[in-house]
Write a protein that holds these residues in place. Structure first.
Motif, PDB file in Angstrom:
ATOM      1  N   ASP A 127       0.829  -1.216   0.000  1.00 45.63           N
ATOM      2  CA  ASP A 127       0.000   0.000   0.000  1.00 45.63           C
ATOM      3  C   ASP A 127       0.861   1.263   0.000  1.00 45.63           C
ATOM      4  OD1 ASP A 127      -2.354  -1.433  -0.072  1.00 45.63           O
ATOM      5  OD2 ASP A 127      -2.739  -1.268   2.089  1.00 45.63           O
ATOM      6  N   GLN A 147       1.111   4.023  -3.012  1.00 55.15           N
ATOM      7  CA  GLN A 147       0.904   5.456  -2.766  1.00 55.15           C
ATOM      8  C   GLN A 147       2.045   6.272  -3.371  1.00 55.15           C
ATOM      9  OE1 GLN A 147       0.175   6.506   1.318  1.00 55.15           O
ATOM     10  NE2 GLN A 147       0.106   8.697   0.868  1.00 55.15           N
ATOM     11  N   GLU A 169       1.372   6.446  -7.063  1.00 56.60           N
ATOM     12  CA  GLU A 169       0.272   7.370  -7.353  1.00 56.60           C
ATOM     13  C   GLU A 169       0.715   8.821  -7.265  1.00 56.60           C
ATOM     14  OE1 GLU A 169      -3.379   6.805  -5.126  1.00 56.60           O
ATOM     15  OE2 GLU A 169      -3.207   4.625  -5.376  1.00 56.60           O
ATOM     16  N   GLU A 170       1.615   9.112  -6.339  1.00 56.08           N
ATOM     17  CA  GLU A 170       2.064  10.488  -6.117  1.00 56.08           C
ATOM     18  C   GLU A 170       3.306  10.825  -6.938  1.00 56.08           C
ATOM     19  OE1 GLU A 170       2.251  10.815  -1.841  1.00 56.08           O
ATOM     20  OE2 GLU A 170       0.092  10.472  -1.653  1.00 56.08           O
TER      21      GLU A 170
END
Length: 188
Positions: free
Chosen positions: A58, A62, A65-66
Motif C-alpha cells: 500500500d 501510494q 500514485e504520487e
C-alpha cells in the motif's frame, strides 16, 4: 537541478554487483549510494533506511500514485522495487553523484530517463554455472528460490547489450578496479 551524475549498476543475482558497488562507494568519495525501496521482507541482517526502504504494498502504491519514484519494477511476482526521487535529489543537492544497485529493467528505465547524465554498467558472470555456484555458496537460498533466481538470471543476461558497458566479473578485485576506472572517467 544540480549537476550530479548517476552511475547505474545492474546484474543477475550472484554476479557480484552489490560487492562492486560497496567497494566503489568506499573508494570514490564523490559517490553516494541510492537506497532502493522494496516491498519484500526484511532479512535479519538488513536495516530499514540503510539497506532498503522497506514499504508495504500500500505504501509503495501510494508512492507510485504520487509520482515519487524515478523507476519501479515488479522484480519477482508480488515483490516490487523502486528508486525514490527524494533520495536521488537529496544526494544531488548535497553535491554528490549517485550510484545505483538496481534490477535490470529498472536500470534500463532509469538510463532512458536520465540519458547522458547516467552511465549504465551491466555486471555479468562468466556463465550461468558460475552464478549457480556463487548463489549456492551464499547459503541464503532454498532449492526453489535458487531455481527461481537462476531462471531470472538467464532472462536478465539478455539485457546486457542495452547497457553502456558490460563488465564480466571473473576476479572480483580486477572487476572492482575496472569499474572504478569507468566511474572515475565518467564523473570527471
Amino acid at each position: 537541478m544540480s549537476q550530479g551524475k548517476a552511475v547505474i549498476f545492474c546484474a543477475p543475482s550472484g554476479a557480484g554487483k552489490t560487492t562492486i558497488v560497496q567497494q566503489l562507494v568506499k573508494r570514490i568519495p564523490e559517490l553516494r549510494f541510492s537506497i532502493s525501496a522494496t516491498t519484500r521482507s526484511k532479512r535479519d541482517y538488513e536495516e530499514h533506511g540503510k539497506d532498503y526502504f522497506f514499504l508495504t504494498k500500500d505504501q509503495f502504491d501510494q508512492k507510485l500514485e504520487e509520482d515519487e519514484l524515478f523507476e519501479w519494477q515488479e522484480v519477482y511476482a508480488g515483490t516490487f522495487y523502486g528508486t525514490l526521487k527524494s533520495e536521488v535529489e537529496k544526494i544531488w543537492d548535497q553535491g554528490f553523484h549517485v550510484i545505483f544497485d538496481i534490477d535490470v529493467v529498472g536500470g534500463v528505465n532509469l538510463k532512458k530517463r536520465l540519458g547522458d547524465r547516467a552511465l549504465a554498467i551491466f555486471v555479468n558472470a562468466e556463465s550461468v554455472e558460475v552464478l549457480r555456484e556463487r548463489l549456492t555458496n551464499r547459503n541464503t537460498e532454498t532449492p526453489e528460490s535458487l531455481e527461481k533466481r537462476i531462471g531470472k538470471a538467464v532472462e536478465e543476461m539478455a539485457y546486457a547489450p542495452k547497457f553502456d558497458y558490460e563488465l564480466v566479473n571473473r576476479v572480483l578485485e580486477d572487476a572492482v578496479d575496472e569499474a572504478e576506472n569507468l566511474v572515475r572517467d565518467f564523473i570527471k
